[in-house]
Design an enzyme around this catalytic site. Structure first.
Site, PDB file in Angstrom:
ATOM      1  N   ASN A  29       0.877  -1.182   0.000  1.00  0.00           N
ATOM      2  CA  ASN A  29       0.000   0.000   0.000  1.00  0.00           C
ATOM      3  C   ASN A  29       0.908   1.224   0.000  1.00  0.00           C
ATOM      4  O   ASN A  29       2.123   1.100   0.194  1.00  0.00           O
ATOM      5  CB  ASN A  29      -0.959  -0.018   1.193  1.00  0.00           C
ATOM      6  CG  ASN A  29      -0.231  -0.198   2.488  1.00  0.00           C
ATOM      7  OD1 ASN A  29       0.638   0.597   2.848  1.00  0.00           O
ATOM      8  ND2 ASN A  29      -0.539  -1.272   3.201  1.00  0.00           N
ATOM      9  N   GLY A  37      -2.292  -9.842   3.729  1.00  0.00           N
ATOM     10  CA  GLY A  37      -2.066 -10.602   2.501  1.00  0.00           C
ATOM     11  C   GLY A  37      -0.597 -10.834   2.228  1.00  0.00           C
ATOM     12  O   GLY A  37       0.206 -11.104   3.133  1.00  0.00           O
ATOM     13  N   VAL A  38      -0.247 -10.726   0.960  1.00  0.00           N
ATOM     14  CA  VAL A  38       1.137 -10.999   0.561  1.00  0.00           C
ATOM     15  C   VAL A  38       2.093  -9.982   1.185  1.00  0.00           C
ATOM     16  O   VAL A  38       3.247 -10.308   1.519  1.00  0.00           O
ATOM     17  CB  VAL A  38       1.244 -11.059  -0.980  1.00  0.00           C
ATOM     18  CG1 VAL A  38       1.048  -9.712  -1.638  1.00  0.00           C
ATOM     19  CG2 VAL A  38       2.559 -11.696  -1.400  1.00  0.00           C
ATOM     20  N   ASP A  39       1.629  -8.774   1.370  1.00  0.00           N
ATOM     21  CA  ASP A  39       2.434  -7.728   2.008  1.00  0.00           C
ATOM     22  C   ASP A  39       2.848  -8.158   3.417  1.00  0.00           C
ATOM     23  O   ASP A  39       4.030  -8.072   3.804  1.00  0.00           O
ATOM     24  CB  ASP A  39       1.574  -6.454   2.050  1.00  0.00           C
ATOM     25  CG  ASP A  39       2.333  -5.188   2.383  1.00  0.00           C
ATOM     26  OD1 ASP A  39       3.575  -5.199   2.380  1.00  0.00           O
ATOM     27  OD2 ASP A  39       1.664  -4.169   2.655  1.00  0.00           O
ATOM     28  N   SER A 124      -3.134  -6.781  -6.720  1.00  0.00           N
ATOM     29  CA  SER A 124      -4.498  -6.205  -6.640  1.00  0.00           C
ATOM     30  C   SER A 124      -5.636  -7.223  -6.601  1.00  0.00           C
ATOM     31  O   SER A 124      -6.797  -6.825  -6.491  1.00  0.00           O
ATOM     32  CB  SER A 124      -4.786  -5.216  -7.788  1.00  0.00           C
ATOM     33  OG  SER A 124      -4.218  -3.959  -7.530  1.00  0.00           O
ATOM     34  N   THR A 125      -5.329  -8.524  -6.695  1.00  0.00           N
ATOM     35  CA  THR A 125      -6.435  -9.492  -6.793  1.00  0.00           C
ATOM     36  C   THR A 125      -6.940  -9.997  -5.440  1.00  0.00           C
ATOM     37  O   THR A 125      -7.839 -10.841  -5.391  1.00  0.00           O
ATOM     38  CB  THR A 125      -6.044 -10.714  -7.642  1.00  0.00           C
ATOM     39  OG1 THR A 125      -5.010 -11.431  -6.968  1.00  0.00           O
ATOM     40  CG2 THR A 125      -5.580 -10.308  -9.026  1.00  0.00           C
ATOM     41  N   GLY A 126      -6.381  -9.489  -4.349  1.00  0.00           N
ATOM     42  CA  GLY A 126      -6.861  -9.869  -3.025  1.00  0.00           C
ATOM     43  C   GLY A 126      -7.816  -8.802  -2.506  1.00  0.00           C
ATOM     44  O   GLY A 126      -8.875  -8.553  -3.083  1.00  0.00           O
ATOM     45  N   VAL A 127      -7.388  -8.139  -1.449  1.00  0.00           N
ATOM     46  CA  VAL A 127      -8.212  -7.107  -0.821  1.00  0.00           C
ATOM     47  C   VAL A 127      -8.581  -5.985  -1.807  1.00  0.00           C
ATOM     48  O   VAL A 127      -9.649  -5.390  -1.697  1.00  0.00           O
ATOM     49  CB  VAL A 127      -7.447  -6.517   0.390  1.00  0.00           C
ATOM     50  CG1 VAL A 127      -8.205  -5.356   1.013  1.00  0.00           C
ATOM     51  CG2 VAL A 127      -7.221  -7.589   1.431  1.00  0.00           C
ATOM     52  N   TYR A 128      -7.743  -5.722  -2.776  1.00  0.00           N
ATOM     53  CA  TYR A 128      -8.015  -4.619  -3.712  1.00  0.00           C
ATOM     54  C   TYR A 128      -9.054  -4.981  -4.765  1.00  0.00           C
ATOM     55  O   TYR A 128      -9.499  -4.105  -5.518  1.00  0.00           O
ATOM     56  CB  TYR A 128      -6.722  -4.119  -4.365  1.00  0.00           C
ATOM     57  CG  TYR A 128      -5.901  -3.190  -3.486  1.00  0.00           C
ATOM     58  CD1 TYR A 128      -6.206  -2.987  -2.141  1.00  0.00           C
ATOM     59  CD2 TYR A 128      -4.808  -2.498  -4.002  1.00  0.00           C
ATOM     60  CE1 TYR A 128      -5.454  -2.151  -1.336  1.00  0.00           C
ATOM     61  CE2 TYR A 128      -4.047  -1.638  -3.202  1.00  0.00           C
ATOM     62  CZ  TYR A 128      -4.370  -1.477  -1.873  1.00  0.00           C
ATOM     63  OH  TYR A 128      -3.613  -0.621  -1.086  1.00  0.00           O
TER      64      TYR A 128
HETATM   65  P1  ADP Z   1      -3.869  -6.516  -2.915  1.00  0.00           P
HETATM   66  O1  ADP Z   1      -4.124  -5.580  -1.772  1.00  0.00           O
HETATM   67  O2  ADP Z   1      -2.924  -5.944  -3.957  1.00  0.00           O
HETATM   68  O3  ADP Z   1      -5.121  -7.064  -3.497  1.00  0.00           O
HETATM   69  P2  ADP Z   1      -3.372  -9.033  -1.445  1.00  0.00           P
HETATM   70  O4  ADP Z   1      -2.168  -9.387  -0.672  1.00  0.00           O
HETATM   71  O5  ADP Z   1      -4.658  -8.871  -0.701  1.00  0.00           O
HETATM   72  O6  ADP Z   1      -3.005  -7.702  -2.269  1.00  0.00           O
HETATM   73  O7  ADP Z   1      -3.592 -10.115  -2.585  1.00  0.00           O
HETATM   74  C1  ADP Z   1      -2.835 -10.192  -3.757  1.00  0.00           C
HETATM   75  C2  ADP Z   1      -2.667 -11.648  -4.146  1.00  0.00           C
HETATM   76  O8  ADP Z   1      -1.614 -12.216  -3.364  1.00  0.00           O
HETATM   77  C3  ADP Z   1      -3.878 -12.530  -3.913  1.00  0.00           C
HETATM   78  O9  ADP Z   1      -4.052 -13.351  -5.065  1.00  0.00           O
HETATM   79  C4  ADP Z   1      -3.478 -13.371  -2.703  1.00  0.00           C
HETATM   80  O10 ADP Z   1      -4.102 -14.648  -2.737  1.00  0.00           O
HETATM   81  C5  ADP Z   1      -2.000 -13.503  -2.938  1.00  0.00           C
HETATM   82  N1  ADP Z   1      -1.174 -13.881  -1.783  1.00  0.00           N
HETATM   83  C6  ADP Z   1      -1.421 -13.765  -0.470  1.00  0.00           C
HETATM   84  N2  ADP Z   1      -0.382 -14.227   0.260  1.00  0.00           N
HETATM   85  C7  ADP Z   1       0.558 -14.640  -0.633  1.00  0.00           C
HETATM   86  C8  ADP Z   1       1.853 -15.234  -0.517  1.00  0.00           C
HETATM   87  N3  ADP Z   1       2.426 -15.485   0.672  1.00  0.00           N
HETATM   88  N4  ADP Z   1       2.532 -15.531  -1.667  1.00  0.00           N
HETATM   89  C9  ADP Z   1       1.994 -15.279  -2.870  1.00  0.00           C
HETATM   90  N5  ADP Z   1       0.779 -14.720  -3.050  1.00  0.00           N
HETATM   91  C10 ADP Z   1       0.070 -14.418  -1.929  1.00  0.00           C
END
Ligand code: ADP
Length: 171
Positions: A29, A37-39, A124-128
């Site tokens: 962000n 999430g991944v962050d 962007s495919t998770g929370v966004y």
């Molecule tokens: P955003 O806010 O950009 O949507 P998110 O982290 O919510 O980011 O999601 C982005 C993508 O990352 C989603 O497809 C989620 O399933 C995926 N994700 C979450 N954790 C991990 C991880 N440890 N490694 C790879 N991808 C992940």
């Protein structure tokens, strides 16, 4: 030095913090201090210095990207490239162009850092809320169209559905 060639683009399923590449991309962000999430996963693996380094570079606008060291992530990972994807509002507010810019900027920064391998999450495919199939289209098209000296690009899917979307576009 030879000019940019064609990178190999691969799909894998798994946790991006386990990828054996020189740079991993973080779906961050704009504050670059970590989140969910991944962050969150990347910040836990890289340790608290990642948030300090990110905060010093903030804010990062949607579509832009900034690099920090990878801190406690194991080699060969040396860099984290933080990018801020678009929040999905239905697609009429410039979301595709912003997402395209994320992939392009990360690859340009990877080239500038001299890395040969880079891994991307599904930005962007998770929370966004960006629809995963549309996001996979943008990812593959943009990575194919961007000149780079990176040799291996790995699209890391955290779930089977996203993995299949990548396979469909790469084969
Ligand atoms: P955003 O806010 O950009 O949507 P998110 O982290 O919510 O980011 O999601 C982005 C993508 O990352 C989603 O497809 C989620 O399933 C995926 N994700 C979450 N954790 C991990 C991880 N440890 N490694 C790879 N991808 C992940």
């Amino acid at each position: 030095m030879p000019g940019p060639g064609k990178p190999r683009i691969e799909a894998v399923r798994g946790d991006i913090t386990r990828e054996q590449v020189e740079a991993i991309v973080n779906a961050a962000n704009s504050a670059l201090r970590g989140g969910g999430g991944v962050d969150g996963a990347i910040h836990r693996a890289a340790g608290p210095r990642l948030a300090e380094a990110g905060a010093a570079l903030a804010p990062c606008q949607p579509g832009d990207a900034k690099a920090t060291p990878a801190f406690d992530l194991d080699p060969p990972v040396r860099h984290v490239i933080h990018t801020v994807g678009p929040v999905w509002h239905g697609g009429g507010q410039g979301e595709p162009g912003i997402l395209e810019s994320c992939y392009r900027r990360c690859l340009e920064i990877g080239t500038a850092l001299g890395v040969k391998s880079i891994a991307f999450p599904a930005i962007s495919t998770g929370v966004y809320g960006y629809p995963p199939a549309l996001a996979a289209d943008v990812a593959v098209q943009t990575l194919r169209a961007t000149p780079t000296r990176v040799e291996v690009i790995r699209l890391v899917a955290f779930d089977d559905f996203t993995y299949q979307l990548y396979l469909d576009r790469l084969t």
